[in-house]
Design a protein around this motif. Structure first.
Motif, PDB file in Angstrom:
ATOM      1  N   GLN A  51      -8.203   4.585   6.769  1.00 13.87           N
ATOM      2  CA  GLN A  51      -9.538   4.603   6.166  1.00 13.87           C
ATOM      3  C   GLN A  51      -9.531   3.965   4.782  1.00 13.87           C
ATOM      4  N   GLU A  52      -8.579   4.351   3.958  1.00 13.74           N
ATOM      5  CA  GLU A  52      -8.547   3.829   2.586  1.00 13.74           C
ATOM      6  C   GLU A  52      -8.185   2.343   2.562  1.00 13.74           C
ATOM      7  N   LEU A  53      -7.250   1.926   3.410  1.00 10.89           N
ATOM      8  CA  LEU A  53      -6.863   0.520   3.438  1.00 10.89           C
ATOM      9  C   LEU A  53      -8.002  -0.342   3.990  1.00 10.89           C
TER      10      LEU A  53
ATOM     11  N   ASP B  45     -11.199   0.269   3.679  1.00 15.65           N
ATOM     12  CA  ASP B  45     -12.198   0.136   2.614  1.00 15.65           C
ATOM     13  C   ASP B  45     -11.747  -0.884   1.571  1.00 15.65           C
ATOM     14  N   ALA B  46     -10.453  -0.884   1.268  1.00 20.30           N
ATOM     15  CA  ALA B  46      -9.946  -1.811   0.246  1.00 20.30           C
ATOM     16  C   ALA B  46      -9.972  -3.258   0.729  1.00 20.30           C
TER      17      ALA B  46
ATOM     18  N   SER C   6      -4.372   8.418   9.540  1.00 19.90           N
ATOM     19  CA  SER C   6      -5.834   8.264   9.533  1.00 19.90           C
ATOM     20  C   SER C   6      -6.346   8.021   8.123  1.00 19.90           C
ATOM     21  N   LEU C   7      -5.769   8.722   7.143  1.00 23.34           N
ATOM     22  CA  LEU C   7      -6.197   8.542   5.755  1.00 23.34           C
ATOM     23  C   LEU C   7      -5.815   7.155   5.247  1.00 23.34           C
ATOM     24  N   VAL C   8      -4.601   6.706   5.567  1.00 25.79           N
ATOM     25  CA  VAL C   8      -4.175   5.366   5.156  1.00 25.79           C
ATOM     26  C   VAL C   8      -5.079   4.314   5.787  1.00 25.79           C
TER      27      VAL C   8
ATOM     28  N   TRP D 185       0.839  -1.204   0.000  1.00 27.75           N
ATOM     29  CA  TRP D 185       0.000   0.000   0.000  1.00 27.75           C
ATOM     30  C   TRP D 185       0.876   1.257   0.000  1.00 27.75           C
TER      31      TRP D 185
ATOM     32  N   THR E 266       3.303  10.743   6.254  1.00 25.88           N
ATOM     33  CA  THR E 266       2.092  10.140   5.721  1.00 25.88           C
ATOM     34  C   THR E 266       0.961  10.262   6.744  1.00 25.88           C
ATOM     35  N   ASP E 267      -0.245  10.566   6.260  1.00 29.98           N
ATOM     36  CA  ASP E 267      -1.412  10.707   7.127  1.00 29.98           C
ATOM     37  C   ASP E 267      -1.912   9.322   7.522  1.00 29.98           C
TER      38      ASP E 267
END
Length: 856
Positions: A692-694, A696-697, A688-690, A557, A685-686
């Motif tokens: 959330q996106e990971l 979902d994936a 929280s964003l990682v 990722w 690197t953010d």
């Protein structure tokens, strides 16, 4: 009751009864004080017994009548082992049944933890026949259970609770996966015991359970009924390497012991409210004796014996104890419903998942609470009763005699307190792990400080008189003198408030030190930026395997620099189940170690060579030496002894853990699955964003918890706060009982000093000045209680941190002292005392001067 008594006894009984009814406030305060104490003790006992029985029910539901089990750790057994048993035949008197079990949940059933039990209906009769009820499962339901995918049976009570009927579909959440199932039929338990045992149970055919849990071809265990040791040895000879036979009682007892210390700590703290209530009973009964000393003197002159006087006062205490205990039982049952939720939540967080979470009102808890209240009340009233019986008739007619005796006794009480404190120190210094001995020493230490309170109060009042006199004149000089002149009651009231506030300080310092220790530990343990784990039903460890390929997706990722893997599992050992985890992170060896067998810089190298590290609670529980220890675990190849490279600090669970490298775990247990991942991100690197996106994936593969470091830390502290929520409630209740004690003492003083106050009002004391005098007296009592509570609280916190916690849970805490608990405790003591003085001051201000002057 009085009808069958002799005339003299009936007369004395009427005297005692009229005393209670003519002083309703005094009687109500006594009853309320003992009721609160009994209520708290009963509530905690109900919660503890309910949690213990919940574990028993959960165990009985899946173990049934089995005497032994074939187990092989977290991966379970190959189902071929059971097939071999059947093919080779079973000896007479021996029975065997395969089991697949897991903790699951369903939004259609309230989302609470449920026990999935997969069984072979044709082998179940010797083990769990009560599941089928008296009439057995109807043929159509049994046929559906065996032939239709996703078929389940559940309790008719549970189905009615959620409005479900046979044929209804259920969505099940198992290890992060959703499955569809349906209700094939309902279980009708034959009795109340069976009803409670299957309340949190979903029954399935063994093949259905394997499909739902993803354990195709695997069994969690094989239940056995073995008639003797010869049968055990014969069955054990058939087992493959890595499998073993364990006794059900021994295995259940090992798990139950994990919560024993937690429940004992709660019980000891709950008894504090009752102990503080004893101060109240003693104080009020003492005043009752003082109030009626002229009456007792008259009765003695008329021929009433000392024994009859003693019986009179004791019978009054008995009536108060019965009334207070009865009210306490009602309060205890009401509070127990909330307490059982707090206790079971803590058990779920720290130990194991409990599927039965309803309070069960045990007759033994009610009987213990009632006896505790009555006996405690009578014992607390014994000294005042003896005083009433032993005083000479002439002295009884003098109101000043008791206070003179009380002031002379202050020194003797203080000396007794010193001796009691020395006994407490000796008990705490004994080289034993007995919590009963530890708590006896703790109570002795607290009682010693309480015994020193009257002397300290008497010494401090003259010191306070000078500055108070300069500020408030004559009233400032009168208030300290009044406190000392009524030391027989004010001393006990101050001691009660001091004990309650001291416990508040001690427990607050302990919790604060625990929190500080856990925060520091989390900083050392949570070194990743994002953490991935599957849903589980305990708050301390991830146990559900991740789906294959999750690690590869996470490693590739964007923004992920490094992935550390963890495999948590439960394996067997000669000492019972052991929680182990395999890791591939060399930074593990940098965490704080209590002791190491090699230099700490070489610990990881030793672990790569096959050594293990154990947590401090695990080492303490097994009594492992700090150097040269060895640990035997059941592996796929049979028993294996591992050298212990070090003992590390850990606060995840009081049962303890064993750490090894991931390669070592895979080598001996042949298991490639993972239960958690820690991702380290590229700087900047953010997280929280990682996350959330990971998340979902990965959702289409498996429902996972993908959380940034700060969220995981927040959840860990939430578990911590839930653990101590019930402790805070007990502190508040103990302080409430002490508040009632101060109020009782002040009402007693008001009644006794009516003539004195009438004289003061006659010579010009205004109602406002009277308010000021009462507030000064109560403020002094609260201030003394708050000041004395500080050293008492510090001593109590040292005992809790360095003795009780270590002996209870096996971990060492770092002492953290802050000013806030001391300032809050002082404020609570003063405010409680001032509030307790409001009603007496108001009532005194409304007293008519002429009536007060006539009072005797």
């Amino acid at each position: 009751m009085a009808a069958g008594m002799p005339e003299a006894s009936r007369t004395l009984w009427n005297v005692g009864w009229r005393t209670l009814t003519r002083h309703p406030w005094q009687t109500v305060l006594m009853i309320l004080g003992i009721a609160l104490g009994v209520g708290v003790a009963v509530a905690v006992d109900l919660a503890n017994s309910s949690a213990s029985r919940a574990f028993d029910y959960s165990t009985d539901a899946v173990a049934g009548r089995a005497t032994h089990q074939v187990v092989a750790g977290s991966q379970g057994l190959d189902e071929g082992v059971y097939v071999t048993f059947r093919r080779q035949g079973l000896a007479p008197g021996t029975a065997a049944a395969p089991v697949v079990t897991d903790i699951i949940s369903s939004p259609d059933l309230g989302g609470r933890p449920l026990q999935l039990l997969g069984v072979d209906p044709f082998a179940e009769a010797p083990f769990r026949s009560y599941l089928w009820g008296e009439g057995g499962v109807p043929v159509d339901q049994l046929s559906a259970l065996l032939t239709r995918p996703g078929a389940l049976l559940l309790s008719s009570d549970v189905a009615a609770r959620y409005g479900l009927a046979p044929g209804a579909t259920l969505t099940l959440e198992v290890g992060g996966y959703e499955h569809q199932a349906f209700i094939a039929g309902l279980l009708e338990p034959a009795d109340d015991l069976s009803r409670r045992a299957i309340d949190g149970l979903l029954l399935a055919d063994i093949a259905t359970a394997q499909e739902l849990t993803g354990r195709l071809g695997r069994l969690d265990r094989i239940d056995l009924i073995l008639p003797d040791d010869a049968a055990r040895q014969e069955m054990g000879a058939r087992l493959p390497p890595g499998a073993s036979i364990v006794e059900v009682a021994e295995r259940s007892g090992t798990v139950a012991e994990m919560t024993a210390a937690f429940r004992l700590n709660l019980l000891a703290l709950s008894l504090l409210a009752l102990v503080v209530g004893l101060f109240l009973i003693y104080n009020t009964m003492t005043f009752s004796v003082v109030q009626r000393r002229p009456l007792f003197g008259t009765l003695r002159c008329l021929g009433v014996t000392r024994r009859e006087i003693f019986a009179l006062v004791s019978s009054e205490a008995f009536l108060v104890g019965v009334a207070g205990s009865a009210l306490g039982l009602i309060l205890g049952v009401a509070m127990g419903r909330g307490a059982v939720r707090a206790v079971t939540q803590t058990v779920n967080d720290l130990y194991f998942s409990v599927t039965v979470q309803d309070v069960e009102i045990a007759g033994s808890s009610l009987v213990k609470g009632a006896l505790l209240g009555v006996v405690a009340t009578v014992l607390a009233a014994a000294p005042p009763a003896w005083e009433a019986a032993s005083v000479p008739a002439r002295a009884a007619l003098s109101r000043s005699v008791l206070e003179g005796k009380a002031r002379r006794a202050v020194g003797r009480v203080a000396l007794a307190g010193l001796l009691l404190g020395a006994a407490g120190v000796l008990l705490l210094a004994l080289p034993t792990d007995s919590l009963a001995v530890s708590f006896a020493g703790t109570f002795a230490a607290v009682a010693a400080f309480a015994a020193l309170t009257p002397l300290t109060t008497a010494l401090l009042m003259p010191i306070a008189a000078r500055p108070l006199g300069q500020l408030w004149g004559a009233l400032g000089r009168m208030a300290p003198r009044n406190v000392v002149n009524a030391i027989s009651r004010t001393g006990v009231a101050v001691a009660a408030l001091m004990v309650a506030v001291a416990v508040t300080i001690g427990v607050s310092l302990m919790i604060g030190s625990f929190r500080h220790t856990v925060v520091t530990w989390l900083d050392q343990v949570l070194q990743g930026d994002v953490y991935i784990s599957a849903p589980g039903y305990t708050g301390t460890q991830a146990t559900t395997p991740l789906a294959p390929g999750i690690r590869e997706v996470a490693a590739s990722w964007p923004g992920v620099e490094r992935v550390d893997a963890l495999r948590t599992a439960t394996v067997e050992s000669p000492q019972g189940p052991a929680s182990i985890f395999g890791i591939d992170n060399p930074d593990f060896a940098r965490r704080p170690f209590l002791s190491t067998a090699v230099p700490q810089a070489e610990v990881w190298a030793a672990m790569e060579q096959g050594a293990v590290a154990v947590s401090e609670p695990y080492a303490n529980r097994l009594g492992l030496p700090r150097h040269g220890a060895q640990l035997t675990l059941e592996t796929k190849q049979g028993p294996r002894t591992f050298p212990v490279a070090g003992v590390y600090y850990d606060y995840a669970t009081s049962s303890g853990t064993v750490a090894m490298t991931l390669d070592t775990y895979r080598r001996y247990w042949d298991d490639d699955s993972l239960t958690a991942l820690a991702l380290r991100l590229v700087p900047g690197t953010d997280a929280s964003l990682v996350a959330q996106e990971l998340g979902d994936a990965l959702a289409p593969r498996q429902k996972l918890f993908v959380r940034p470091n700060q969220d995981l830390r927040r959840e860990a502290m939430a578990v911590f706060d839930r653990t101590f929520a019930i402790t805070g409630a007990l502190q508040i209740l103990a302080t409430a009982v002490a508040f009632i004690g101060v109020l009782s003492a002040l009402l007693s003083l008001q009644l006794e000093k009516q003539r004195e106050l009438g004289i003061l009002r006659a010579v010009g004391l205004t109602a406002r000045q009277l308010w000021g005098l009462v507030m000064l007296e109560t403020g002094l009592m609260g201030a003394v209680a708050g000041l004395l509570a500080m050293p008492t609280g510090v001593v109590l916190s040292l005992i809790l941190i360095y003795i009780i916690n270590l002996r209870s849970f096996g971990w060492t805490l770092q002492m953290q002292v802050e000013a806030a608990p001391f300032l809050q405790a002082l404020a609570v003591a003063v405010v409680a005392a001032l509030l307790a003085g409001v009603y007496p001051a108001w009532h005194m201000g409304r007293t008519i001067t002429a009536e007060a002057l006539r009072h005797e």
